[in-house]
Motif scaffolding. Structure first.
Motif, PDB file in Angstrom:
ATOM      1  N   THR A 143       4.990  -5.897 -11.843  1.00 48.97           N
ATOM      2  CA  THR A 143       4.220  -5.607 -10.637  1.00 48.97           C
ATOM      3  C   THR A 143       4.191  -4.108 -10.427  1.00 48.97           C
ATOM      4  OG1 THR A 143       3.854  -6.254  -8.332  1.00 48.97           O
ATOM      5  CG2 THR A 143       6.105  -5.708  -8.935  1.00 48.97           C
ATOM      6  N   VAL A 144       3.075  -3.631  -9.910  1.00 55.95           N
ATOM      7  CA  VAL A 144       2.884  -2.204  -9.652  1.00 55.95           C
ATOM      8  C   VAL A 144       2.380  -2.042  -8.228  1.00 55.95           C
ATOM      9  CG1 VAL A 144       1.588  -0.138 -10.276  1.00 55.95           C
ATOM     10  CG2 VAL A 144       2.392  -1.684 -12.065  1.00 55.95           C
ATOM     11  N   LEU A 145       3.105  -1.286  -7.423  1.00 57.01           N
ATOM     12  CA  LEU A 145       2.719  -1.033  -6.042  1.00 57.01           C
ATOM     13  C   LEU A 145       2.446   0.450  -5.859  1.00 57.01           C
ATOM     14  CD1 LEU A 145       5.288  -3.217  -4.035  1.00 57.01           C
ATOM     15  CD2 LEU A 145       3.090  -3.883  -5.005  1.00 57.01           C
ATOM     16  N   PHE A 146       1.172   0.787  -5.728  1.00 59.67           N
ATOM     17  CA  PHE A 146       0.788   2.144  -5.366  1.00 59.67           C
ATOM     18  C   PHE A 146       0.587   2.165  -3.860  1.00 59.67           C
ATOM     19  CE2 PHE A 146      -1.212   2.447  -9.808  1.00 59.67           C
ATOM     20  CZ  PHE A 146      -0.067   3.023 -10.342  1.00 59.67           C
ATOM     21  N   SER A 147       1.221   3.113  -3.201  1.00 60.95           N
ATOM     22  CA  SER A 147       1.266   3.107  -1.736  1.00 60.95           C
ATOM     23  C   SER A 147      -0.122   3.103  -1.099  1.00 60.95           C
ATOM     24  CB  SER A 147       2.074   4.314  -1.240  1.00 60.95           C
ATOM     25  OG  SER A 147       1.457   5.532  -1.636  1.00 60.95           O
ATOM     26  N   GLN A 149      -2.740   1.716  -2.089  1.00 63.04           N
ATOM     27  CA  GLN A 149      -3.344   0.391  -2.187  1.00 63.04           C
ATOM     28  C   GLN A 149      -2.675  -0.606  -1.252  1.00 63.04           C
ATOM     29  OE1 GLN A 149      -2.873  -0.404  -6.409  1.00 63.04           O
ATOM     30  NE2 GLN A 149      -4.921   0.358  -6.875  1.00 63.04           N
ATOM     31  N   ILE A 150      -1.358  -0.499  -1.102  1.00 60.74           N
ATOM     32  CA  ILE A 150      -0.588  -1.455  -0.309  1.00 60.74           C
ATOM     33  C   ILE A 150      -0.607  -1.087   1.175  1.00 60.74           C
ATOM     34  CG2 ILE A 150       1.683  -2.588  -0.105  1.00 60.74           C
ATOM     35  CD1 ILE A 150       0.176  -3.103  -2.709  1.00 60.74           C
ATOM     36  N   LYS A 151      -1.003   0.143   1.473  1.00 63.03           N
ATOM     37  CA  LYS A 151      -1.034   0.649   2.857  1.00 63.03           C
ATOM     38  C   LYS A 151       0.370   0.766   3.454  1.00 63.03           C
ATOM     39  CE  LYS A 151      -5.504   0.315   2.493  1.00 63.03           C
ATOM     40  NZ  LYS A 151      -6.304   1.495   2.095  1.00 63.03           N
ATOM     41  N   MET A 152       1.344   0.981   2.590  1.00 61.15           N
ATOM     42  CA  MET A 152       2.719   1.259   2.991  1.00 61.15           C
ATOM     43  C   MET A 152       3.272   2.317   2.048  1.00 61.15           C
ATOM     44  SD  MET A 152       4.644  -2.358   3.855  1.00 61.15           S
ATOM     45  CE  MET A 152       4.137  -3.207   2.332  1.00 61.15           C
ATOM     46  N   ALA A 153       4.193   3.123   2.538  1.00 59.49           N
ATOM     47  CA  ALA A 153       4.773   4.162   1.694  1.00 59.49           C
ATOM     48  C   ALA A 153       6.285   4.195   1.874  1.00 59.49           C
ATOM     49  CB  ALA A 153       4.166   5.524   2.042  1.00 59.49           C
ATOM     50  N   LYS A 154       6.977   4.603   0.813  1.00 55.16           N
ATOM     51  CA  LYS A 154       8.413   4.824   0.902  1.00 55.16           C
ATOM     52  C   LYS A 154       8.685   5.904   1.926  1.00 55.16           C
ATOM     53  CE  LYS A 154       8.352   5.694  -3.529  1.00 55.16           C
ATOM     54  NZ  LYS A 154       8.709   6.065  -4.918  1.00 55.16           N
ATOM     55  N   PRO A 155       9.723   5.766   2.721  1.00 57.29           N
ATOM     56  CA  PRO A 155      10.875   4.860   2.585  1.00 57.29           C
ATOM     57  C   PRO A 155      10.786   3.569   3.410  1.00 57.29           C
ATOM     58  CG  PRO A 155      11.396   6.544   4.188  1.00 57.29           C
ATOM     59  CD  PRO A 155       9.996   6.830   3.719  1.00 57.29           C
ATOM     60  N   ASP A 156       9.610   3.089   3.745  1.00 55.61           N
ATOM     61  CA  ASP A 156       9.467   1.851   4.505  1.00 55.61           C
ATOM     62  C   ASP A 156      10.161   0.713   3.774  1.00 55.61           C
ATOM     63  OD1 ASP A 156       8.655  -0.464   5.814  1.00 55.61           O
ATOM     64  OD2 ASP A 156       6.582   0.205   6.070  1.00 55.61           O
ATOM     65  N   PRO A 157      11.200   0.106   4.352  1.00 50.42           N
ATOM     66  CA  PRO A 157      11.923  -0.974   3.666  1.00 50.42           C
ATOM     67  C   PRO A 157      11.027  -2.155   3.290  1.00 50.42           C
ATOM     68  CG  PRO A 157      13.160  -0.213   5.576  1.00 50.42           C
ATOM     69  CD  PRO A 157      11.806   0.420   5.668  1.00 50.42           C
ATOM     70  N   ASN A 158       9.962  -2.359   4.053  1.00 46.08           N
ATOM     71  CA  ASN A 158       9.077  -3.486   3.762  1.00 46.08           C
ATOM     72  C   ASN A 158       8.395  -3.362   2.408  1.00 46.08           C
ATOM     73  OD1 ASN A 158       9.421  -4.993   6.222  1.00 46.08           O
ATOM     74  ND2 ASN A 158       8.252  -3.397   7.260  1.00 46.08           N
ATOM     75  N   LEU A 159       8.226  -2.131   1.929  1.00 47.03           N
ATOM     76  CA  LEU A 159       7.596  -1.932   0.630  1.00 47.03           C
ATOM     77  C   LEU A 159       8.482  -2.463  -0.494  1.00 47.03           C
ATOM     78  CD1 LEU A 159       5.188  -0.801  -0.879  1.00 47.03           C
ATOM     79  CD2 LEU A 159       6.231   1.461  -0.763  1.00 47.03           C
ATOM     80  N   TYR A 160       9.774  -2.205  -0.406  1.00 51.91           N
ATOM     81  CA  TYR A 160      10.715  -2.699  -1.424  1.00 51.91           C
ATOM     82  C   TYR A 160      10.818  -4.230  -1.353  1.00 51.91           C
ATOM     83  CZ  TYR A 160      12.168   2.209  -0.960  1.00 51.91           C
ATOM     84  OH  TYR A 160      12.198   3.578  -0.884  1.00 51.91           O
ATOM     85  N   LYS A 161      10.841  -4.747  -0.132  1.00 50.03           N
ATOM     86  CA  LYS A 161      10.916  -6.201   0.034  1.00 50.03           C
ATOM     87  C   LYS A 161       9.669  -6.876  -0.521  1.00 50.03           C
ATOM     88  CE  LYS A 161      13.821  -5.892   4.186  1.00 50.03           C
ATOM     89  NZ  LYS A 161      13.871  -6.109   5.666  1.00 50.03           N
ATOM     90  N   PHE A 162       8.522  -6.249  -0.325  1.00 51.98           N
ATOM     91  CA  PHE A 162       7.275  -6.783  -0.854  1.00 51.98           C
ATOM     92  C   PHE A 162       7.315  -6.815  -2.378  1.00 51.98           C
ATOM     93  CE2 PHE A 162       2.524  -6.067  -1.561  1.00 51.98           C
ATOM     94  CZ  PHE A 162       2.231  -7.414  -1.430  1.00 51.98           C
ATOM     95  N   ALA A 163       7.857  -5.758  -2.984  1.00 54.82           N
ATOM     96  CA  ALA A 163       7.986  -5.725  -4.444  1.00 54.82           C
ATOM     97  C   ALA A 163       8.878  -6.857  -4.933  1.00 54.82           C
ATOM     98  CB  ALA A 163       8.544  -4.374  -4.887  1.00 54.82           C
ATOM     99  N   CYS A 164       9.982  -7.088  -4.239  1.00 54.15           N
ATOM    100  CA  CYS A 164      10.887  -8.169  -4.626  1.00 54.15           C
ATOM    101  C   CYS A 164      10.202  -9.529  -4.494  1.00 54.15           C
ATOM    102  CB  CYS A 164      12.150  -8.127  -3.783  1.00 54.15           C
ATOM    103  SG  CYS A 164      13.210  -6.693  -4.114  1.00 54.15           S
ATOM    104  N   ASP A 165       9.442  -9.711  -3.418  1.00 54.21           N
ATOM    105  CA  ASP A 165       8.713 -10.971  -3.236  1.00 54.21           C
ATOM    106  C   ASP A 165       7.751 -11.196  -4.392  1.00 54.21           C
ATOM    107  OD1 ASP A 165       9.997 -11.523  -0.874  1.00 54.21           O
ATOM    108  OD2 ASP A 165       8.388 -10.776   0.409  1.00 54.21           O
ATOM    109  N   ARG A 166       7.063 -10.165  -4.797  1.00 56.36           N
ATOM    110  CA  ARG A 166       6.117 -10.293  -5.911  1.00 56.36           C
ATOM    111  C   ARG A 166       6.821 -10.674  -7.213  1.00 56.36           C
ATOM    112  NH1 ARG A 166       1.177  -6.010  -6.462  1.00 56.36           N
ATOM    113  NH2 ARG A 166      -0.116  -6.778  -4.736  1.00 56.36           N
ATOM    114  N   LEU A 167       8.038 -10.184  -7.365  1.00 56.47           N
ATOM    115  CA  LEU A 167       8.791 -10.464  -8.595  1.00 56.47           C
ATOM    116  C   LEU A 167       9.571 -11.765  -8.520  1.00 56.47           C
ATOM    117  CD1 LEU A 167      10.130  -6.863  -9.307  1.00 56.47           C
ATOM    118  CD2 LEU A 167       8.287  -8.051 -10.504  1.00 56.47           C
TER     119      LEU A 167
END
Length: 244
Positions: A143-147, A149-167
């Protein structure tokens, strides 16, 4: 002491973790700014002030941000100049993709051989990753999350959680590797993902971001983390667990 965790997914930052814009403590390519007709210092201030909006996709593209800067000065930009600037910036960012360290390829191959999921989380705007599609790194990632595209950017914890959900893994089964730009390591920790500080490009930089997290000085150390397991001590500092 908490129990040793098994790693089911590895999340990576992109710039200065998998690829680098630096060589011999200098940028591989600097963007020469065309004659925009604005005071250069004021332009740089306005550009920096809009960083979060550029990263989280509020601007659909590079030229949209430039137009907004011009409009803030009640000016209308020359579209030909904007197009020229876009091409220069794309070419500058592409330099980082031209040569990937064999050590990075070996590391990613080793993770794949262990049947561990791999994700990418990058704070970027569209012109920074035009070289990604078809690049030799791309096939390694599940999975690839470019901020932008996802409308979220680090360090927002939700971005990491979203990546984990995708995986299909939980944050506590995942680790994040990055150079600590955008306070990304603390963001990972707040999401429940264990962070490690990638400093293997430090000899190329004229700076080095600091953190309280375990530094990895060579890409092969990621495989050591996976092979050995890891633990957290009371200060939340991530450390390698000695093999028994």
């Amino acid at each position: 002491m908490r129990c040793i965790r098994l790693v089911k997914a590895v999340l990576f930052d992109l710039y200065e973790t998998l690829i680098t814009e630096w060589e011999n403590k200098r940028k591989k390519a600097n963007v020469s700014v065309p004659a925009l007709g604005l005071d250069e210092d004021l332009f740089k201030q306005e550009w920096s002030r809009r960083r979060e909006l550029r990263m989280n996709g509020s601007y659909p593209d590079f030229k949209s941000c430039l137009r907004d800067i011009f409009h803030s000065f009640n000016q209308t930009p020359d579209e030909n100049v904007l197009e020229e600037y876009l091409k220069r910036r794309e070419a500058s960012k592409a330099k980082a993709f031209e040569e990937v360290s064999p050590d990075i390829i070996h590391m990613l191959s080793g993770i794949k051989e262990r049947e561990i999921k791999i994700g990418l989380i990058s704070n970027c705007s569209p012109e920074e990753v035009v070289s990604w599609d078809g690049h030799e790194l791309a096939p390694f990632f599940d999975t690839v999350l470019f901020s932008f595209q996802i409308k979220m950017a680090k360090p927002d914890p939700n971005l990491y959680k979203f990546a984990c959900d995708r995986l299909g893994v939980s944050p506590c089964e995942s680790i994040f590797i990055g150079d600590n730009g955008s306070d990304e390591l603390n963001g990972a920790m707040r999401a429940g993902v264990s962070p490690f500080h990638a400093v293997w490009f430090k000899d190329h930089w004229n700076y080095c971001r600091k953190s309280e997290f375990e530094p990895l000085t060579h890409p092969s150390h990621v495989l050591e983390v996976i092979n050995s397991g890891y633990r957290e001590n009371k200060s939340n500092r991530i450390v390698l667990e000695d093999k028994k």
